[in-house]
Scaffold this active site. Structure first.
Site, PDB file in Angstrom:
ATOM      1  CD  GLU A 138      21.848  63.903  10.136  1.00  0.00           C
ATOM      2  OE1 GLU A 138      21.804  65.056   9.676  1.00  0.00           O
ATOM      3  OE2 GLU A 138      20.827  63.248  10.395  1.00  0.00           O
ATOM      4  CG  ASP A 139      21.811  67.253  13.552  1.00  0.00           C
ATOM      5  OD1 ASP A 139      21.358  66.297  14.227  1.00  0.00           O
ATOM      6  OD2 ASP A 139      21.094  68.201  13.171  1.00  0.00           O
ATOM      7  CE1 TYR A 140      22.646  65.855  21.825  1.00  0.00           C
ATOM      8  CE2 TYR A 140      22.750  63.500  21.415  1.00  0.00           C
ATOM      9  CZ  TYR A 140      22.773  64.556  22.289  1.00  0.00           C
ATOM     10  OH  TYR A 140      22.926  64.330  23.638  1.00  0.00           O
TER      11      TYR A 140
ATOM     12  CG  HIS B 146      26.170  70.065  15.423  1.00  0.00           C
ATOM     13  ND1 HIS B 146      26.236  68.859  14.766  1.00  0.00           N
ATOM     14  CD2 HIS B 146      26.564  70.992  14.534  1.00  0.00           C
ATOM     15  CE1 HIS B 146      26.671  69.039  13.545  1.00  0.00           C
ATOM     16  NE2 HIS B 146      26.883  70.336  13.370  1.00  0.00           N
TER      17      HIS B 146
END
Length: 373
Positions: free
Chosen positions: A208-210, A181
């Site tokens: 933050e996305d991971y 992601h």
């Protein structure tokens, strides 16, 4: 594997027929910092989306940022679109992007939230495509990173990288169910995000996305890649800027998943070819140089097909330009990883204040990489 998956997955025809039940509303969060030459046209594509119900929530950390005037002019130009501007942000952690988006997230009124970076240019049917991938058991639909057409060697290099090396990794990981992601254009089910504590729960992570995807998927939700890639359309392109970005991503991967990152050279054409040529010589008595050259040729042709699949047609440059961009990209890849290993400190968005940040609980005790916000 990635090429075969791309032919099945990417650029499907978006179904524009009326649905049996109305599509859910979407709150689009647009974090902005500064202005580049393409920002106005990029943002305007969000005012012309072919989707029945959505709102645009622009987030600017500084009320004196020149992006404020640009956003206000677009809101005035498209009064029929539900759009609002939030300035000042709300500090909930060390991640400046989360801090910038937090007030808009709290004010969002729809069950789906699209987090979209400033440099993204949307096709009019991109949001509809993403929502159609949002099944009942899916909580995140994200677009595979790609780039718009542009002129110059830096644009060729960028398109070759995102259309070959990045596409192989992204599509291969999605096919195998691995967390790939990237949050530059990501549609999230708000109830699933609230289960994880909302946006602020990830404010102490620079990636933050991971971690958002990792947490949400661990709760039983699924994640999907949409069929239309995310079109990055930065107004300023340079070879140095792209390599700095790739080094930053490599440092994050080394910090988060070091064992996997150490194996990355084996996924690159040149190191893998050299190792395979040596092994073929030792095991089968093959001539290393011809073996290596055949390996590079097959890899080059496969990447040309990969790029055409991601582009959905011929790229906007000649095969000679592709060759030059491909050789540069492949030869630079090991050095980008080596530079990330030798200098593990991460500089994020060139913020003037520097803080050492611990990636925190989910990263395991062995992660001691220092971060600079």
């Amino acid at each position: 594997m990635a090429y075969s998956y791309s032919k099945w997955k990417l650029h499907r025809t978006v179904d524009r027929s009326p649905p049996e039940q109305p599509y859910p509303g979407v709150s689009i969060l647009k974090p902005l910092t500064g202005v580049d030459p393409n920002l106005f046209s990029n943002l305007e594509t969000f005012f012309t989306l072919d989707y029945p119900m959505y709102e645009l929530l622009f987030c600017v950390e500084n009320e004196h940022d020149p992006a404020v005037m640009l956003v206000n002019s677009l809101i005035h130009k498209h009064p029929h679109i539900d759009a609002r501007l939030f300035t000042g942000g709300l500090r909930v952690g060390v991640n400046p992007k989360i801090n910038n988006m937090q007030p808009a997230y709290l004010a969002a009124k729809y069950p789906l939230v699209l987090i979209s970076d400033a440099g993204i240019r949307m096709r009019d049917d991109s949001l509809l495509d993403m929502v159609q991938h949002m099944r009942d058991d899916v909580a995140i639909v994200h677009q595979m990173p790609f780039v718009c057409d542009a002129e110059g060697f830096a644009a060729v290099y960028e398109k070759v990288f995102f259309g070959t090396a990045q596409a192989r990794m992204y599509l291969g990981a999605d096919f195998m169910g691995i967390n790939c992601h990237v949050g530059m254009s990501s549609l999230v089910r708000r109830c699933a995000l609230e289960e994880a504590g909302g946006l602020r729960a990830f404010a102490d992570y620079l990636a933050e996305d991971y971690f958002m995807a990792k947490d949400i998927v661990s709760r039983g939700w699924k994640m999907r890649v949409s069929s239309l890639p995310a079109l990055q359309n930065s107004g300023t392109r340079s070879v140095g800027a792209l390599q700095a970005r790739l080094r930053r991503w490599a440092r994050l991967r080394i910090a988060m998943i070091p064992t996997t990152a150490m194996l990355e050279p084996l996924s690159e054409c040149m190191p893998l070819g050299a190792g395979a040529a040596w092994a073929a010589g030792q095991l089968f008595g093959a001539e290393p140089l011809p073996f290596f050259l055949v390996h590079v040729l097959v890899w080059f042709l496969s990447d040309w097909l990969m790029l055409r699949s991601v582009q959905n047609g011929s790229p906007p440059f000649t095969k000679v330009q592709f060759l030059l961009g491909w050789v540069w990209s492949e030869c630079c890849a090991p050095f980008v990883l080596a530079a990330a290993l030798l200098s593990p400190e991460i500089s994020y968005k060139k913020k003037p204040k520097e803080r050492n940040v611990r990636i925190a609980a989910m990263c395991e005790p062995y992660l001691q990489t220092r971060f600079r916000c």
